[in-house]
Design an enzyme around this catalytic site. Structure first.
Site, PDB file in Angstrom:
ATOM      1  N   SER A  95      10.444   4.465  -0.235  1.00 26.22           N
ATOM      2  CA  SER A  95       9.774   4.114  -1.249  1.00 26.22           C
ATOM      3  C   SER A  95      11.533   3.323  -1.603  1.00 26.22           C
ATOM      4  CB  SER A  95       9.509   4.738  -2.671  1.00 26.22           C
ATOM      5  OG  SER A  95       9.104   3.864  -3.329  1.00 26.22           O
ATOM      6  N   ASP A 217      -1.246  -0.083  -1.399  1.00 27.33           N
ATOM      7  CA  ASP A 217      -0.339   0.058  -1.831  1.00 27.33           C
ATOM      8  C   ASP A 217      -0.438  -0.751  -3.107  1.00 27.33           C
ATOM      9  OD1 ASP A 217       2.444   1.412  -2.746  1.00 27.33           O
ATOM     10  OD2 ASP A 217       2.916   1.358  -0.240  1.00 27.33           O
ATOM     11  N   HIS A 245       0.850   4.720  -1.164  1.00 29.82           N
ATOM     12  CA  HIS A 245       2.537   4.739  -1.225  1.00 29.82           C
ATOM     13  C   HIS A 245       3.861   6.145  -0.734  1.00 29.82           C
ATOM     14  CE1 HIS A 245       6.318   2.069  -1.974  1.00 29.82           C
ATOM     15  NE2 HIS A 245       6.196   3.340  -3.160  1.00 29.82           N
TER      16      HIS A 245
END
Length: 263
Positions: A95, A217, A245
């Protein structure tokens, strides 16, 4: 302050192996890699850590000024690399840490051999032709919700971010991780994450990079993964079957297989 204590650095695997550094995302800590990192211990020197303000890091070392931009998190990574004298390393960032790793590699390219970017996004807000996945108003609403009721936001958003409604235990784990984070620090980190724009930096990434993109996502849609792939000169894009995610939790085997194939 001792960097190893400050960032709760944990080392495992082969002491003389090539270093492999795993970096966690917003509202998380190194525990998020527990299903992935051990698969590389036979061959690599594994380095896990918590950013200052996360997990079991030294909270007294947190400074709102230092962590007012991604730069403070980049500095954490480079501090650890210097302290442990890491070079020729593989950096695996989830991320927001995908961009942290890219920026760190640009700053000190001699330390990095490869980047693995899991669910990366250089900018979360749509901008002209660029699709980030969120309108500016969406992000403002997100920030307001974080400011007014962080625990409520965590409980509501974690299952959406995780994206595996048939496995509620995954959403619960992420929600619990969010809830363990100091709300004030989390709000600041969220602002830094969701308002950052690293698009101009991507063409400068100096090392081979793997982009791992999940289906469905909500945080980093497929269009973002494709953008990152086009922008980073020497990159490979792998579309995972995993949804949501956090494939490091929801699909560790597929994540491990993709990383091993790249390495």
């Amino acid at each position: 302050m001792d960097i190893v204590i400050r960032n709760n650095v944990r080392i495992s695997g082969r002491p003389e192996g090539k270093p492999m550094v795993f970096a966690h995302g917003f509202g998380c800590d190194q525990n998020m890699w527990r299903l992935v990192a051990p698969a590389f211990e036979d061959e690599y020197k594994i380095v896990l850590f918590d950013y200052v303000g996360a997990g079991k890091s030294e909270m007294a070392a947190y400074s709102a000024e230092r962590y007012a931009s991604l730069d403070g998190y980049v500095q954490d990574v480079l501090d650890i690399c210097r302290e442990l004298d890491l070079t020729d390393l593989v950096f695996v960032g989830h991320s927001v840490s995908a961009m942290v790793g890219a920026l760190a590699a640009i700053r000190e390219p001699d330390r990095f051999d490869k980047l693995v970017l899991v669910g990366p996004s250089p900018r979360y807000i749509d901008d002209g032709d660029y699709v980030g996945g969120f309108a500016a108003a969406d992000i403002e609403e997100l920030m307001d919700s974080l400011d007014s009721n962080y625990l409520g936001w965590s409980s509501a958003m974690a299952p959406v971010i995780m994206g595996n409604p048939d496995r509620p235990e995954l959403g619960n784990e992420l929600a619990n991780s969010f809830c363990r984070t100091d709300p004030e620090i989390a709000r600041r980190f969220a602002r830094v994450t969701f308002l950052s724009d690293s698009r101009a930096d991507l063409p400068k990434v100096p090392v081979r990079s793997l982009i791992l993109q999940c289906a469905n996502d909500v945080i980093a849609p497929v269009a973002v993964g494709e953008y990152v792939h086009r922008a980073i000169p020497d990159s490979e894009l792998v579309l995972l079957r995993a949804t949501g995610h956090c494939p490091n939790l929801s699909a560790p085997e597929e994540t491990i297989t993709a990383i091993k194939a790249f390495l």
